[in-house]
Design a protein around this motif. Structure first.
Motif, PDB file in Angstrom:
ATOM      1  N   ARG A 178       0.828  -1.203   0.000  1.00  0.00           N
ATOM      2  CA  ARG A 178       0.000   0.000   0.000  1.00  0.00           C
ATOM      3  C   ARG A 178       0.864   1.256   0.000  1.00  0.00           C
ATOM      4  O   ARG A 178       0.563   2.236  -0.695  1.00  0.00           O
ATOM      5  CB  ARG A 178      -0.944  -0.012   1.205  1.00  0.00           C
ATOM      6  CG  ARG A 178      -1.880   1.182   1.252  1.00  0.00           C
ATOM      7  CD  ARG A 178      -2.984   0.962   2.252  1.00  0.00           C
ATOM      8  NE  ARG A 178      -3.969   0.001   1.766  1.00  0.00           N
ATOM      9  CZ  ARG A 178      -4.994   0.307   0.984  1.00  0.00           C
ATOM     10  NH1 ARG A 178      -5.168   1.573   0.578  1.00  0.00           N
ATOM     11  NH2 ARG A 178      -5.855  -0.607   0.599  1.00  0.00           N
ATOM     12  N   LYS A 179       1.946   1.227   0.771  1.00  0.00           N
ATOM     13  CA  LYS A 179       2.837   2.385   0.816  1.00  0.00           C
ATOM     14  C   LYS A 179       3.507   2.608  -0.533  1.00  0.00           C
ATOM     15  O   LYS A 179       3.557   3.734  -1.047  1.00  0.00           O
ATOM     16  CB  LYS A 179       3.892   2.197   1.899  1.00  0.00           C
ATOM     17  CG  LYS A 179       4.897   3.334   1.989  1.00  0.00           C
ATOM     18  CD  LYS A 179       5.923   3.080   3.076  1.00  0.00           C
ATOM     19  CE  LYS A 179       6.955   4.211   3.127  1.00  0.00           C
ATOM     20  NZ  LYS A 179       7.990   3.960   4.164  1.00  0.00           N
ATOM     21  N   SER A 182       1.035   3.722  -3.360  1.00  0.00           N
ATOM     22  CA  SER A 182       0.320   4.976  -3.121  1.00  0.00           C
ATOM     23  C   SER A 182       1.216   6.192  -3.231  1.00  0.00           C
ATOM     24  O   SER A 182       0.752   7.324  -3.031  1.00  0.00           O
ATOM     25  CB  SER A 182      -0.338   4.957  -1.730  1.00  0.00           C
ATOM     26  OG  SER A 182      -1.303   3.928  -1.639  1.00  0.00           O
ATOM     27  N   GLU A 183       2.493   5.989  -3.537  1.00  0.00           N
ATOM     28  CA  GLU A 183       3.395   7.129  -3.653  1.00  0.00           C
ATOM     29  C   GLU A 183       2.955   8.031  -4.798  1.00  0.00           C
ATOM     30  O   GLU A 183       2.612   7.556  -5.877  1.00  0.00           O
ATOM     31  CB  GLU A 183       4.829   6.652  -3.890  1.00  0.00           C
ATOM     32  CG  GLU A 183       5.443   5.963  -2.676  1.00  0.00           C
ATOM     33  CD  GLU A 183       6.895   5.618  -2.897  1.00  0.00           C
ATOM     34  OE1 GLU A 183       7.427   5.931  -3.980  1.00  0.00           O
ATOM     35  OE2 GLU A 183       7.506   5.028  -1.990  1.00  0.00           O
ATOM     36  N   HIS A 196       0.636   5.192 -11.975  1.00  0.00           N
ATOM     37  CA  HIS A 196       1.638   4.296 -11.397  1.00  0.00           C
ATOM     38  C   HIS A 196       1.309   2.895 -11.897  1.00  0.00           C
ATOM     39  O   HIS A 196       0.192   2.418 -11.745  1.00  0.00           O
ATOM     40  CB  HIS A 196       1.558   4.352  -9.869  1.00  0.00           C
ATOM     41  CG  HIS A 196       2.676   3.633  -9.174  1.00  0.00           C
ATOM     42  ND1 HIS A 196       3.167   4.018  -7.954  1.00  0.00           N
ATOM     43  CD2 HIS A 196       3.411   2.547  -9.521  1.00  0.00           C
ATOM     44  CE1 HIS A 196       4.144   3.218  -7.570  1.00  0.00           C
ATOM     45  NE2 HIS A 196       4.312   2.315  -8.517  1.00  0.00           N
ATOM     46  N   ILE A 225      -6.950  -0.718  -3.757  1.00  0.00           N
ATOM     47  CA  ILE A 225      -6.712   0.688  -4.056  1.00  0.00           C
ATOM     48  C   ILE A 225      -7.593   1.152  -5.209  1.00  0.00           C
ATOM     49  O   ILE A 225      -8.192   2.240  -5.167  1.00  0.00           O
ATOM     50  CB  ILE A 225      -5.217   0.930  -4.391  1.00  0.00           C
ATOM     51  CG1 ILE A 225      -4.358   0.742  -3.130  1.00  0.00           C
ATOM     52  CG2 ILE A 225      -5.014   2.330  -4.974  1.00  0.00           C
ATOM     53  CD1 ILE A 225      -2.861   0.852  -3.394  1.00  0.00           C
ATOM     54  N   GLU A 228     -11.124   1.566  -3.973  1.00  0.00           N
ATOM     55  CA  GLU A 228     -11.241   2.784  -3.173  1.00  0.00           C
ATOM     56  C   GLU A 228     -11.260   4.026  -4.067  1.00  0.00           C
ATOM     57  O   GLU A 228     -11.993   4.983  -3.802  1.00  0.00           O
ATOM     58  CB  GLU A 228     -10.085   2.866  -2.175  1.00  0.00           C
ATOM     59  CG  GLU A 228     -10.143   1.791  -1.094  1.00  0.00           C
ATOM     60  CD  GLU A 228      -8.830   1.663  -0.330  1.00  0.00           C
ATOM     61  OE1 GLU A 228      -7.907   2.463  -0.598  1.00  0.00           O
ATOM     62  OE2 GLU A 228      -8.730   0.759   0.519  1.00  0.00           O
ATOM     63  N   GLN A 229     -10.450   3.997  -5.107  1.00  0.00           N
ATOM     64  CA  GLN A 229     -10.432   5.130  -6.028  1.00  0.00           C
ATOM     65  C   GLN A 229     -11.763   5.285  -6.753  1.00  0.00           C
ATOM     66  O   GLN A 229     -12.250   6.397  -6.947  1.00  0.00           O
ATOM     67  CB  GLN A 229      -9.289   4.976  -7.027  1.00  0.00           C
ATOM     68  CG  GLN A 229      -7.908   5.154  -6.412  1.00  0.00           C
ATOM     69  CD  GLN A 229      -6.794   4.903  -7.406  1.00  0.00           C
ATOM     70  OE1 GLN A 229      -6.956   4.136  -8.346  1.00  0.00           O
ATOM     71  NE2 GLN A 229      -5.653   5.528  -7.192  1.00  0.00           N
ATOM     72  N   ALA A 234      -9.781   7.126  -2.104  1.00  0.00           N
ATOM     73  CA  ALA A 234      -8.313   7.072  -2.163  1.00  0.00           C
ATOM     74  C   ALA A 234      -7.802   8.197  -3.049  1.00  0.00           C
ATOM     75  O   ALA A 234      -7.062   7.986  -3.996  1.00  0.00           O
ATOM     76  CB  ALA A 234      -7.846   5.719  -2.699  1.00  0.00           C
ATOM     77  N   THR A 236      -5.654  10.452  -2.546  1.00  0.00           N
ATOM     78  CA  THR A 236      -4.232  10.789  -2.484  1.00  0.00           C
ATOM     79  C   THR A 236      -3.370   9.838  -3.300  1.00  0.00           C
ATOM     80  O   THR A 236      -2.201  10.130  -3.550  1.00  0.00           O
ATOM     81  CB  THR A 236      -3.741  10.782  -1.027  1.00  0.00           C
ATOM     82  OG1 THR A 236      -3.939   9.473  -0.474  1.00  0.00           O
ATOM     83  CG2 THR A 236      -4.494  11.808  -0.200  1.00  0.00           C
ATOM     84  N   ALA A 237      -3.902   8.689  -3.697  1.00  0.00           N
ATOM     85  CA  ALA A 237      -3.128   7.710  -4.459  1.00  0.00           C
ATOM     86  C   ALA A 237      -3.217   8.021  -5.951  1.00  0.00           C
ATOM     87  O   ALA A 237      -4.246   8.489  -6.439  1.00  0.00           O
ATOM     88  CB  ALA A 237      -3.640   6.298  -4.196  1.00  0.00           C
ATOM     89  N   LEU A 240      -3.766   3.827 -10.628  1.00  0.00           N
ATOM     90  CA  LEU A 240      -2.966   2.605 -10.599  1.00  0.00           C
ATOM     91  C   LEU A 240      -3.342   1.718 -11.776  1.00  0.00           C
ATOM     92  O   LEU A 240      -4.515   1.368 -11.965  1.00  0.00           O
ATOM     93  CB  LEU A 240      -3.191   1.859  -9.286  1.00  0.00           C
ATOM     94  CG  LEU A 240      -2.356   0.608  -9.051  1.00  0.00           C
ATOM     95  CD1 LEU A 240      -0.862   0.944  -9.072  1.00  0.00           C
ATOM     96  CD2 LEU A 240      -2.734  -0.046  -7.726  1.00  0.00           C
TER      97      LEU A 240
END
Length: 455
Positions: A178-179, A182-183, A196, A225, A228-229, A234, A236-237, A240
């Motif tokens: 996740r980290k 999510s950058e 990403h 993710i 959530e998007q 989500a 801030t991510a 993807l």
């Protein structure tokens, strides 16, 4: 065995030879740090790539002429390099201009051989590999090794006790993924930011249950993710995108074993890359005659003259498989038809190269109208290079494509795949898994080929 490596320009990335002194385990090996800067020189604002997979040390008989004789009749000359599908893609995109925005996650052993693998890898990055390799974990274990005999069409792998196969899956838990995924990819968070890309292959889950678990976690987090998007939770991510090269290796397991692992995740993917052989295997496994019987004679004649028939057969197979799988992701295939005429020893084979994709809508996009005739000097790495050129086009090189990803138009797919075809062609002119092709090289070759000029 005498290992000799010549550092001529075309072979520099594949045949680097460095004597490495052991260091303390908690330190990064000195050769791996050579030439590094604090941060990569490439801009950090742009599309990102994260890959996860194993890399190995590679040996291939040195094909070059030599003026000096061997030390004895008990020795032979081999080129030493490194390679691995996921690492190959990372290096190719980094050298196309992505710099430190293309990163490889893996496990490499402590000790001289692990340091040698990292040194060979870092040498292939134009930037030195500082950010590209910063997520690599060191552990106890061995380095995987493989030998290639091109004239025999044979490859032998040795993965027993590799550090990658022995990894602790908890090193890469869901919080890790996740980290990483999510950058941010841009200076300002928002839907218009560059995407990403998470890229995986079918090699990793078959290596063993530990790597399979980490591979599964990466896909699970990616799916969460994206959900959530879509629900607006989500913000801030970055966007993807998820791609997977099926890349079945029979020595690791059966195709059915791999398909059981991959099939539940097809809906998470934006793109799944298949080989022509994969189409036949899927056809046999799922009972799709258009795919299972596509290569039967006389449907596809051998030799260059069989290219039109192969185009038709792949098109029919892709449509049938896409329909059976429920139109859940784009399916792409690299097509190659090789000259079957006998050639003089040392003469590289000639083949025709093009590619095809079946979109979620069922529409098929092909680059057959800009087919490339190539001489293949290196058999390995063409597929990884094709994918690097295609992905670069879809999020970086094709006008307007980044903004609409992953809802690319057929014309965007066609242009991106042409870049992939040419990227693979340029890469296969050099020995080694890694690509040294620059953006200027790729852009120039594509422009000349499309315009009908000799490149």
């Amino acid at each position: 065995l005498l290992v000799a490596a010549r550092r001529s320009a075309p072979l520099a990335a594949a045949a680097a030879f460095t004597v490495v002194a052991p260091e303390r385990k908690e330190q990064l090996p000195t050769p791996w740090r050579r030439g590094w800067t604090t941060r990569c020189s490439e801009a950090s604002d742009g599309p990102r790539l994260t890959t996860f997979g194993e890399a190995m040390i590679r040996y291939i008989p040195d094909p070059g002429p030599h003026s000096s004789p061997l030390p004895s009749r008990f020795t032979s000359r081999w080129l030493r390099g490194a390679g691995g599908a996921e690492l190959n893609l990372t290096i190719a995109l980094a050298n196309l201009g992505w710099g430190g925005r293309a990163r490889w996650i893996s496990v490499v052993p402590h000790g001289p051989l692990g340091e040698d693998l990292l040194s060979l890898s870092s040498d292939a990055f134009f930037s030195g590999g500082a950010e590209n390799l910063e997520l690599v974990r060191r552990a106890e274990g061995d380095v995987g090794i493989y030998h290639v005999w091109p004239t025999e069409g044979r490859v032998a792998f040795q993965r027993r006790n590799s550090a990658f196969g022995l990894m602790d899956p908890d090193w890469f838990d869901e919080s890790h993924w996740r980290k990483v995924l999510s950058e941010p990819t841009g200076l300002v968070v928002g839907a218009s930011n560059p995407p990403h890309i998470l890229h995986l292959t079918g090699i990793t889950p078959l290596i063993g249950p530990r790597s399979h678990k980490v591979w599964w976690r990466a896909l699970r987090v990616a799916r969460e993710i994206r959900r959530e998007q879509s629900d607006g939770k989500a913000s801030t991510a970055p966007r993807l995108l998820v791609t997977l090269d099926l890349n079945h290796r029979p020595t690791l397991g059966t195709f059915e074993d791999l398909w059981v692992m991959v099939e539940p995740h097809i809906g998470t993917l934006d793109l799944m890359v298949l080989s022509v052989g994969d189409l036949v295997k899927i056809g046999n496994l799922l009972g799709i005659p258009e795919a299972a019987q596509m290569l039967e004679q006389p449907l596809v004649p051998k030799g260059l003259a069989g290219a039109p028939a192969l185009e038709k057969a792949v098109r029919c197979a892709l449509v049938a498989i896409q329909q059976r799988l429920g139109h859940r992701c784009v399916l792409a295939v690299c097509c190659k038809q090789r000259d079957d005429a006998r050639r003089a020893p040392g003469t590289p084979p000639t083949q025709l190269r093009w590619s095809m994709a079946c979109l979620r809508s069922g529409e098929v996009v092909s680059t057959y109208d800009t087919i490339i005739t190539q001489q293949v000097i290196e058999e390995i790495g063409g597929g990884d290079s094709w994918l690097s050129g295609c992905l670069d086009g879809l999020v970086n090189g094709v006008r307007g494509a980044q903004a609409v990803a992953p809802k690319w138009t057929p014309d965007m797919w066609r242009e991106a795949m042409r870049r992939g075809d040419m990227m693979a062609t340029l890469k296969q002119k050099m020995i080694g898994d890694f690509s040294c092709v620059t953006r200027a090289d790729l852009d120039g070759a594509v422009a000349k080929h499309v315009s009908g000029k000799k490149w």
